[in-house]
Design a protein around this motif. Sequence first.
Motif, mmCIF file in Angstrom:
data_model
loop_
_atom_site.group_PDB
_atom_site.id
_atom_site.type_symbol
_atom_site.label_atom_id
_atom_site.label_comp_id
_atom_site.label_asym_id
_atom_site.label_seq_id
_atom_site.Cartn_x
_atom_site.Cartn_y
_atom_site.Cartn_z
ATOM 1 N N SER A 62 0.836 -1.285 -0.012
ATOM 2 C CA SER A 62 -0.059 -0.180 0.070
ATOM 3 C C SER A 62 0.949 1.391 0.041
ATOM 4 C CB SER A 62 -1.066 0.012 1.241
ATOM 5 O OG SER A 62 -1.552 0.905 1.271
ATOM 6 N N GLY A 63 1.838 1.441 0.810
ATOM 7 C CA GLY A 63 2.671 2.476 0.696
ATOM 8 C C GLY A 63 3.537 2.604 -0.449
ATOM 9 N N MET A 64 3.886 1.625 -1.259
ATOM 10 C CA MET A 64 4.541 1.619 -2.515
ATOM 11 C C MET A 64 3.403 2.194 -3.451
ATOM 12 S SD MET A 64 4.663 0.086 -5.841
ATOM 13 C CE MET A 64 4.405 -1.742 -5.990
ATOM 14 N N PHE A 65 2.200 1.601 -3.520
ATOM 15 C CA PHE A 65 1.152 2.344 -4.229
ATOM 16 C C PHE A 65 0.859 3.943 -4.012
ATOM 17 C CE2 PHE A 65 -1.525 -1.867 -4.320
ATOM 18 C CZ PHE A 65 -0.473 -2.342 -5.392
ATOM 19 N N GLU A 66 0.753 3.972 -2.823
ATOM 20 C CA GLU A 66 0.496 5.496 -2.331
ATOM 21 C C GLU A 66 1.510 6.394 -2.843
ATOM 22 O OE1 GLU A 66 1.290 9.025 -0.386
ATOM 23 O OE2 GLU A 66 2.241 7.236 0.475
ATOM 24 N N ARG A 67 2.870 6.059 -2.805
ATOM 25 C CA ARG A 67 3.968 6.803 -3.127
ATOM 26 C C ARG A 67 4.016 6.766 -4.956
ATOM 27 N NH1 ARG A 67 6.522 4.005 1.094
ATOM 28 N NH2 ARG A 67 7.094 2.656 -0.494
ATOM 29 N N ASN A 68 3.310 5.789 -5.447
ATOM 30 C CA ASN A 68 3.733 5.845 -6.629
ATOM 31 C C ASN A 68 4.994 5.596 -7.257
ATOM 32 O OD1 ASN A 68 2.106 5.458 -9.194
ATOM 33 N ND2 ASN A 68 2.490 7.567 -9.854
ATOM 34 N N ASP A 69 5.591 4.572 -6.370
ATOM 35 C CA ASP A 69 6.877 4.235 -7.043
ATOM 36 C C ASP A 69 6.889 3.600 -8.193
ATOM 37 O OD1 ASP A 69 7.922 5.394 -4.824
ATOM 38 O OD2 ASP A 69 7.442 3.544 -3.394
ATOM 39 N N ASP A 70 7.915 3.640 -9.003
ATOM 40 C CA ASP A 70 8.162 3.043 -10.347
ATOM 41 C C ASP A 70 8.365 1.575 -10.294
ATOM 42 O OD1 ASP A 70 7.693 2.723 -13.004
ATOM 43 O OD2 ASP A 70 10.011 3.464 -13.392
ATOM 44 N N VAL A 71 7.335 0.550 -9.899
ATOM 45 C CA VAL A 71 7.466 -0.643 -9.586
ATOM 46 C C VAL A 71 6.189 -1.338 -10.239
ATOM 47 C CG1 VAL A 71 7.602 -2.552 -7.859
ATOM 48 C CG2 VAL A 71 8.925 -0.467 -7.444
ATOM 49 N N LEU A 72 6.287 -2.449 -10.876
ATOM 50 C CA LEU A 72 5.302 -3.296 -10.895
ATOM 51 C C LEU A 72 5.216 -4.501 -10.097
ATOM 52 C CD1 LEU A 72 3.143 -4.820 -12.888
ATOM 53 C CD2 LEU A 72 4.775 -5.680 -14.128
ATOM 54 N N TYR A 73 4.141 -4.436 -9.404
ATOM 55 C CA TYR A 73 4.101 -5.622 -8.350
ATOM 56 C C TYR A 73 3.253 -6.590 -8.975
ATOM 57 C CZ TYR A 73 3.762 -8.028 -3.989
ATOM 58 O OH TYR A 73 3.941 -8.989 -3.143
ATOM 59 N N LEU A 74 3.735 -8.093 -8.997
ATOM 60 C CA LEU A 74 3.154 -9.136 -9.717
ATOM 61 C C LEU A 74 2.750 -9.945 -8.162
ATOM 62 C CD1 LEU A 74 5.902 -9.809 -12.056
ATOM 63 C CD2 LEU A 74 3.564 -9.120 -12.678
ATOM 64 N N CYS A 75 1.389 -10.354 -8.229
ATOM 65 C CA CYS A 75 0.837 -11.216 -7.030
ATOM 66 C C CYS A 75 0.527 -12.401 -7.802
ATOM 67 C CB CYS A 75 -0.217 -10.520 -6.543
ATOM 68 S SG CYS A 75 -0.982 -11.512 -5.341
ATOM 69 N N TYR A 76 1.406 -13.539 -7.363
ATOM 70 C CA TYR A 76 0.778 -15.008 -7.818
ATOM 71 C C TYR A 76 -0.182 -15.668 -6.787
ATOM 72 C CZ TYR A 76 4.814 -14.067 -10.469
ATOM 73 O OH TYR A 76 5.851 -13.350 -11.401
ATOM 74 N N ASP A 77 -1.294 -15.318 -7.219
ATOM 75 C CA ASP A 77 -2.443 -15.905 -6.224
ATOM 76 C C ASP A 77 -2.709 -17.224 -6.493
ATOM 77 O OD1 ASP A 77 -4.846 -16.220 -4.752
ATOM 78 O OD2 ASP A 77 -5.910 -14.716 -5.918
ATOM 79 N N ASN A 78 -2.399 -18.139 -5.447
ATOM 80 C CA ASN A 78 -3.132 -19.520 -5.188
ATOM 81 C C ASN A 78 -3.603 -19.722 -4.048
ATOM 82 O OD1 ASN A 78 -0.828 -19.721 -3.343
ATOM 83 N ND2 ASN A 78 0.312 -20.869 -4.594
ATOM 84 N N GLY A 79 -4.181 -18.768 -3.451
ATOM 85 C CA GLY A 79 -5.171 -18.719 -2.395
ATOM 86 C C GLY A 79 -4.848 -19.332 -1.199
ATOM 87 N N ALA A 80 -3.761 -19.271 -0.833
ATOM 88 C CA ALA A 80 -3.297 -19.816 0.615
ATOM 89 C C ALA A 80 -1.837 -19.914 0.667
ATOM 90 C CB ALA A 80 -3.831 -21.351 0.911
ATOM 91 N N TYR A 81 -1.589 -20.158 1.909
ATOM 92 C CA TYR A 81 -0.242 -20.196 2.095
ATOM 93 C C TYR A 81 0.593 -21.509 1.638
ATOM 94 C CZ TYR A 81 -0.320 -15.915 4.574
ATOM 95 O OH TYR A 81 -0.463 -14.431 4.948
ATOM 96 N N MET A 82 1.011 -21.707 0.740
ATOM 97 C CA MET A 82 1.319 -23.111 0.446
ATOM 98 C C MET A 82 2.673 -23.803 0.765
ATOM 99 S SD MET A 82 -1.239 -23.703 -1.315
ATOM 100 C CE MET A 82 -2.785 -23.153 -2.068
ATOM 101 N N ASN A 83 3.563 -22.766 0.808
ATOM 102 C CA ASN A 83 4.816 -23.183 1.224
ATOM 103 C C ASN A 83 4.929 -23.731 2.662
ATOM 104 O OD1 ASN A 83 7.777 -23.223 0.859
ATOM 105 N ND2 ASN A 83 7.820 -21.205 1.992
#
Lengths: 416, 541, 330
Positions: C141-162
């Motif tokens: 959220s902080g990175m979003f709010e500051r609009n830092d030049d970053v592409l965030y990739l979320c790989y959503d598999n819907g749980a803590y698999m590790n």
Amino acid sequence: MLKQIEGSQAVAQAVALCRPEVICAYPISPQTHIVEGLGEMVKSGALARCEFINVESEFAAMSVAIGAAAAGARAYTATASQGLLYMAEAVFNASGLGLPIVMTVANRAIGAPINIWNDHTDAMSQRDCGWIQLFAENNQEALDLHIQAFRLGEELSLPVMVCMDGFILTHAYERVDLPTQEQVDAWLPPFEPRQVLDPAEPVSIGAMVGPEAFMEVRYLAHAKQMRALELIPGWADEFRRAFGRDSGGLLHSYRTEDADTIVVALGSVLGTIKDTIDEMRRDGVKIGVLGITCFRPWPLAAVRAALAHATRVVVIEKSLAVGLGGIVTSNVRTSYGGSADAVHAVIAGLGGRSITRASLARVFAAALAGTLEPLSFLDLDGALVERALAREREQRRSGPIAEGMLRDLGVVAARI
Amino acid sequence: MRKPFAITLDPGSSLANHTGTWRTSRPVYVDRLPPCNHACPAGENIQGWLYHAESGDYEAAWRLLTQDNPLPAVMGRVCYHPCETSCNRAHLDAAVGINSVERFLGDEAIRHGWRLTAPAPASGKRVLVVGAGPSGLSAAYHLARLGHAVSIHEAGPVAGGMMRFGIPKYRLPREVLEAEVRRIVGLGVELRLNAKVSDIRETMRAGAFDAAFLAVGAHIAKRAYIPAGSAAKILDALSVLRSMEGADKPLLGRRVVVYGGGNTAIDVARTAKRLGAEEAIIVYRRTREKMPAHDFEVEEALQEGVLIRWLSTIRQAAASSITVEKMVLDADGSPQPTGEFETLAADSVVLALGQDVDLSLIDGVPGLEVKDGVVRVGPDMMTGSAGIFAGGDMVPAERTVTVAVGHGKKAARHIDAWLRGARYAPPPRHEPATFERLNPWYYADAPKTVRPVLDVVRRQSTFDEVVNGLDETNALYEARRCLSCGNCFECDNCYGVCPDNAVIKLGPGKRFQFNYDYCKGCGICVAECPCGAIKMIPEEI
Amino acid sequence: MSFQPVKFYQTGTFTVGNRLLAAEERSVQANMRRTNSINSGHRACQGCGEALGARYAIDAAMEATGKRLIAANATGCLEVFSTPYPETSWQVPWIHSLFGNTAAVATGIAAAMRVKGRSDIRVVAQGGDGGTTDIGFGCLSGMFERNDDVLYLCYDNGAYMNTGVQRSSATPAAARTATTMAVGEPPGNVFGQGKDLPAIAMAHGIPYVATATVAELRDLEAKVRRAMEFRGARYLHIFVPCPLGWGHAAHDTIRIARLAKETGVFPVFEAERGEVVSVSKIRRQLPVEEYLRPQKRFAHLFGKAPRADLIARIQEIADRNIRRYGLVDG
């Protein structure tokens, strides 16, 4: 250039002279003035080629610094107290990854109860995090230690924490000698990272290391700190030659040459102790003081040498290992050749409690008289403690301790 | 870079970890038999030539096609395309218009004058082919390409057989037929016209032929007994259609009744319309569902104004009328008389009740067995008489141009083997590429292209070709609708979907290869292969 | 002879590539010289959706940036299976710091690039749904709010698999995990409010937010490419099935992702500056059962006592997505 300025501003100026490239800021008293000063310099253009990033937490502050350092930028941040704990995971990570970040810790107590005043509990909580920890005695040293910290950290690829007492130093206006940009540039070479994220030469940083190599990685972290012990004294000499001042180094001894009683302490309290000792010396007491500048790595050999002829050691320390006693004292005992009983822990100044010359003189006198307990608490209000303990014995639901004691002190206005 | 120990690693070093050892089953690339190929009576590799057509390489497509069938322009017009009936694409939207692409390729070949591949070196063997119909032409073509000297003896004045005398020109323009016949003759095949073979043994002896392929068409119309007055005009369908090839068109009158339910009945009714008949009525004893004629032909005939009397038999014929009896279907679906009669006006009645083959040429050949009006052949198309093979209308099979062409090819291969003292063994067939083997998600929606059709008014008065060909854009579109069932078409899916980069792309036209060092055997490539060209097999552990 | 390179009806845009497509129309994954950013030899499970999604996304980002890319990675499966000492699968400069700080680390890298005048080098941050929607949420959220030049990739598999398939705030309703057992009422995860991270990202007003699945490669690549056309904070939420955690066959990874999209369970769209600008329409709409049934984590909905009531509630969720994003025409 001599300047009468606030300690925080002195540090800000020193950091700016080190040409930091990324500064992450999150407010927490009493370090806030430092990053405010830097922020203004960046925003006004006085500090060029630097990114000043307002982050959303100390955890983010250290994390941004990790990213910046891994990408080859000279990174700096400052924090204190709860903030240091909040970033603790990242603090360990920065040293584990070997990233030479410099961070000021404006030492402050840790809650609860919440307390904004000075002691060393925050820094001491991170003593095993793998960072180099330097403690400043005064604002001039705080200023100088930052300049040294960047060079030291970048040489060893290790992060460095410069600790200075919150409010006592950060908010004190003192005269300091601010070096010129040329002086600092001559002393501090540009950052040449040991590892860097670079598309031209891709590497993976931060691998998962299993039992087959983890011990070795930790050993190497230790070995690096041992290397720092070798480098620091020489660099202190070099610094003296370049800047004309004694700042940094591992230790500072004061009137210990013939002392059979040596007081050991860190930070600004050394000034008060020196004054107290000066008075006792006038009375013929053979007492001296050993200031620890480099707490991590622990200068074991140097401390041992400095205490070699002391028959009695009193450690004045601003933190408490609850359930044990003195943290610094425990370290000192490893370095003291004599009986461990001769090393006394005096917990003092917690949460900003004043450490007065009178109180110190009393403690030192007790030490000389052989009546000082192995662990004592300077100016502890015994009656107040007793009342709280009694209340807890009488009543299971005795209420919050801090609030109860405040009531006893009559601080709370609206008592029902 | 002096990298910190263990924490910082060199890129891509995980190649040292051979994850292929995790595998319990492995994917392998396979080719499966597409349903179109499986269904094609001419044995065309339809998927194969569509593959070339998809890329716009029409000549390569035509060359592959003509390895099996020398008459694509004809076939693209008259084949009843069982390939399309079995096409897996019908499960998605509509079958691929294979027939129209075949016609496009055939027409392109004629337009560009593409020449057939030169024959193999001469074998020194001579083969007689009796009949220049589809079966005979096909056999001659394949035999010639195999290096044999072929002579076709055709009873009629022109080549083509039933393609000429049984199929109206609005379905098969004669210049198209002639062009493809010319190309076969161009391979060095001898074509003797007006050369009716009346005694096969004699002709073979006289011509010193080593083998013969009998491919006589069914030109004799079957007749039905219909009580008829002397003034009643009763004709048979084949003579009507045959006379269309001559100068004098048949005189059928204003009201023509056609009796029968096959494609020939339809052809005659539509021909009658074009000759100016006001009414062309097909009388058929069963229902439309039971009618053997192809539905699209029935549909085209109805569009042109042909009328059909379902469930009716002709009981009597007079000079200008016929009497029909209404029928009902019994529980078995057989028509049964009802005793209800009706009179229809009719200037002529054309019987389209099927045809027989003139088998007189084989009279007295020892070992040769005839049953139900056709010659018995073995799986190698050889009759009971060694060296005499037969196909097309002469043998028990469906009587279509495509089946005939297939017989010609098959017979040619066996004749070739027989001449060399060997037996032809067809290569083992791949397992079928059924629709269940496909992952149809990957095929975009693309409805079938409709071939342009001649305006109905013009169809009723001219013999112009009713159904036109596709232009290049449409042909390409249609070719690209092919799902390539069971055969890799290099869509890169396996290469893309492997989570372990264990598929190696070998480059255009070279397909792919598995890297079993890293393949963990998850099977995603199999599941996501659009055309079912990968299968999992258990790992030997 | 004219050649028609534009339309390929046989496969349209659904396959990875095709011999008939012009070079510029081919997907990055079809390229023989694709980066293979995450190389063979990684230790992901068979059929891992995250390994696939990561290669898709990072290869596309490498292509879009001319291989001037640095990646920061959260703790999790992706990190563990790709970089166990002494081997790494990454072919891009890559750093793993902690579980919850990836967005901030990426911010630091981006800041370093900016200050060094190397803004041509772009930064991606990546993590699983736990590292993104839970522990890393603050930094994100902080990175979003500051609009830092970053592409965030979320790989959503819907749980803590590790850590063994524990619930995260991205775990869907009714799903069984190690901490939302298939007992009690309702069995599996609660029917809560959920945590719609793409919507939260949009609420930050950042330049670009999109969702994608491993089932639609071309869509995913187009979104990475589009994301790289913006400066500032961007968020791409990629749906990656987990055969182990979800209990489906390893070969069904892509199929399950496809079903999630085709049932409306996972809406695929893109938004610019907080406004939805395009949605990937459902091509062949299916009831949610089709998506749920092949997954053992939903097996308790189909057992001896089928839970039509809970399936209906999941269908309601899908229907709401369909309405909200207009996933079905008409």
